[in-house]
Each structure stands twice: as structure tokens, then as C-alpha cells.
Scaffold this active site. Structure first.
Site, PDB file in Angstrom:
ATOM      1  N   CYS A  86     -13.601   3.074  -8.135  1.00  0.00           N
ATOM      2  CA  CYS A  86     -13.419   4.335  -8.847  1.00  0.00           C
ATOM      3  C   CYS A  86     -14.786   4.938  -9.191  1.00  0.00           C
ATOM      4  O   CYS A  86     -15.500   5.374  -8.308  1.00  0.00           O
ATOM      5  CB  CYS A  86     -12.539   4.115 -10.082  1.00  0.00           C
ATOM      6  SG  CYS A  86     -11.762   5.624 -10.708  1.00  0.00           S
ATOM      7  N   HIS A 194      -7.821   0.664  -7.958  1.00  0.00           N
ATOM      8  CA  HIS A 194      -8.341  -0.409  -8.811  1.00  0.00           C
ATOM      9  C   HIS A 194      -7.730  -1.768  -8.466  1.00  0.00           C
ATOM     10  O   HIS A 194      -6.702  -2.154  -9.053  1.00  0.00           O
ATOM     11  CB  HIS A 194      -8.033  -0.096 -10.276  1.00  0.00           C
ATOM     12  CG  HIS A 194      -8.819   1.022 -10.855  1.00  0.00           C
ATOM     13  ND1 HIS A 194      -9.989   0.828 -11.560  1.00  0.00           N
ATOM     14  CD2 HIS A 194      -8.614   2.371 -10.831  1.00  0.00           C
ATOM     15  CE1 HIS A 194     -10.462   1.999 -11.965  1.00  0.00           C
ATOM     16  NE2 HIS A 194      -9.647   2.960 -11.528  1.00  0.00           N
ATOM     17  N   GLU A 196      -8.775  -4.618  -9.403  1.00  0.00           N
ATOM     18  CA  GLU A 196      -8.882  -5.489 -10.578  1.00  0.00           C
ATOM     19  C   GLU A 196      -7.722  -5.293 -11.548  1.00  0.00           C
ATOM     20  O   GLU A 196      -7.510  -6.120 -12.444  1.00  0.00           O
ATOM     21  CB  GLU A 196     -10.227  -5.263 -11.286  1.00  0.00           C
ATOM     22  CG  GLU A 196     -10.324  -4.036 -12.177  1.00  0.00           C
ATOM     23  CD  GLU A 196     -10.498  -2.724 -11.423  1.00  0.00           C
ATOM     24  OE1 GLU A 196     -10.614  -1.676 -12.096  1.00  0.00           O
ATOM     25  OE2 GLU A 196     -10.516  -2.734 -10.168  1.00  0.00           O
TER      26      GLU A 196
END
Length: 227
Positions: A86, A194, A196
Site C-alpha cells: 500500500c 494487504h 499482512e
């Protein structure tokens, strides 16, 4: 293996990134403040999402001048894996480590939801644990994730197999549905979604964990097997 999560003023996904490495991958990880000048002790560098320096000028435009980015440039030249997610992707583009630009979403709105990605290239150090053309569910959260490059650059990305992920249904207007790209050397990945945030089945899915498992696998094959 030891990871560094670079923290800029305004980063807000650094904790998620730290959790993915320490608690889910089970590897050593440090938060590293943006003014550090030396990353030699780390095997992989992670640039998290957020709004570094308030996204003033352009997303990532100020962060590119941070001392840490000089060290990131050096790490990239050494072949270490660099992952920018991002805002981290935006910083990599502004720093010249990846081609193209990230513009405002086509609908001019901030978008926060889970999207489907297709794995375009599973022969990188970030995607080896996926199958080619595998479709995965990964969250997005961005207002300026519309990837743009000129036709010549796009042709080069496609010829060199540098497109790692594409959106199944393009949410933001990115050229050629691009969600993530690697550099020519293959050790720098920038992606708007994302991974994560998708590392725990209890929290909605773990399809992003393979990004980090791929990095670990590459490192073990390179440094542990050959030790």
C-alpha cells in the site's frame, strides 16, 4: 531470518506487519525508525501501509527522502527481499525502485474491502508458495491505488514477467488490472492489497501468509541449505 519493518511518521500498518512475521511466520522482526542509516543486520525489509507524512505532496513523496530509504536502496542492490504494501508500494515507486505511479482511485473514493487477486507469476521470491493463476482473497484499503504506467513500461513489465498479482475485478482503475509488480531483478515487490491482514483464519482468512512464507523459503534455500 530477521525482518525489519520500517516505520515512518504516519505509518499505521506496521503493527499488522510485525504480527504477521513474529506471531504467524515465527521469525525475528524489529520495528526500525525511518531515520536509521544502516539495515545490514536484516535479511528482509518491509515497508508497511499507512499515510506517511500525512500523504502531503503525493503519497510516498516525502518518505522517499528518509535516511532509511538510502539503506533500503542498498539492500535492494544487494538482492535482499524488499516488500512494500500500500503506502509502502507508493514509497517504492517514488524512490525509483519500481516503475510507474499510483494515482487516485478511478471513483475518487477511499476503498476498504476484500478483493480477489490472481497470481500471475509464482516464480518470484514472494509468490513461490502460490500456484500460477491461483485466486486469493486479500483486503485493500487505499484512496490512491490506481496503478499507472505508459504503454512502453507496461509492455516491458509483461515481457519480463514482472506482474506478480492482478485484480480479478479491478476496483480502482489500475492499468491492466495490476495489483502488484516486482523489479527486473525480482527482489522488490510492491502491491496495494494487504497480505499482512490475511494471515489468520480466525480473522477471516490466511491467504496472504504465503507471501511471507515464500520469502522465508527463498532465504532458507539460499543461506541455510548452502551454509
Amino acid at each position: 531470518m530477521k525482518f525489519a519493518v520500517i516505520v515512518f511518521p504516519g505509518s499505521n500498518c506496521d503493527v499488522d506487519m510485525f504480527h504477521a512475521i513474529k506471531d504467524e511466520l515465527g521469525e525475528e522482526v524489529d520495528y526500525v525508525w525511518h531515520d536509521t542509516e544502516n539495515l545490514d543486520e536484516y535479511d528482509a525489509i518491509l515497508l508497511p501501509g499507512g499515510f506517511s507524512y500525512g500523504d502531503y505532496l503525493r503519497c510516498g513523496a516525502i518518505s522517499r527522502f528518509a535516511n532509511a530509504m538510502k539503506a533500503v536502496q542498498k539492500a535492494a542492490e544487494q538482492g535482499k527481499p524488499i516488500l512494500g504494501v500500500c503506502n509502502g508500494f507508493q514509497i517504492l515507486v517514488e524512490s525509483g525502485l519500481l516503475p510507474g505511479a499510483l494515482m487516485r482511485n478511478e471513483n475518487l473514493k477511499f476503498m476498504c474491502r476484500t478483493v480477489q487477486l490472481r497470481v500471475e507469476n509464482n516464480e518470484t521470491m514472494f509468490t513461490s508458495q502460490y500456484e500460477k493463476d491461483e485466486v486469493i482473497n486479500i483486503p485493500i484499503a487505499h484512496g490512491e491505488g490506481n496503478y499507472y504506467c505508459d504503454e512502453e513500461t507496461l509492455k516491458k513489465l509483461e515481457e519480463n514477467n514482472q506482474i506478480a498479482f492482478r485484480y480479478v475485478e479491478n476496483p480502482n482503475g489500475s492499468v491492466s488490472d495490476i495489483a502488484g509488480i516486482v523489479n527486473e531483478k525480482g527482489n522488490v515487490l510492491g502491491m496495494m492489497p494487504h497480505p499482512e491482514r490475511a494471515v489468520d483464519e480466525l480473522l477471516g482468512g490466511a491467504e496472504g501468509l504465503k507471501v511471507f512464507q515464500s520469502i522465508l523459503k527463498q532465504w532458507r534455500e539460499t543461506y541455510v541449505v548452502n551454509a
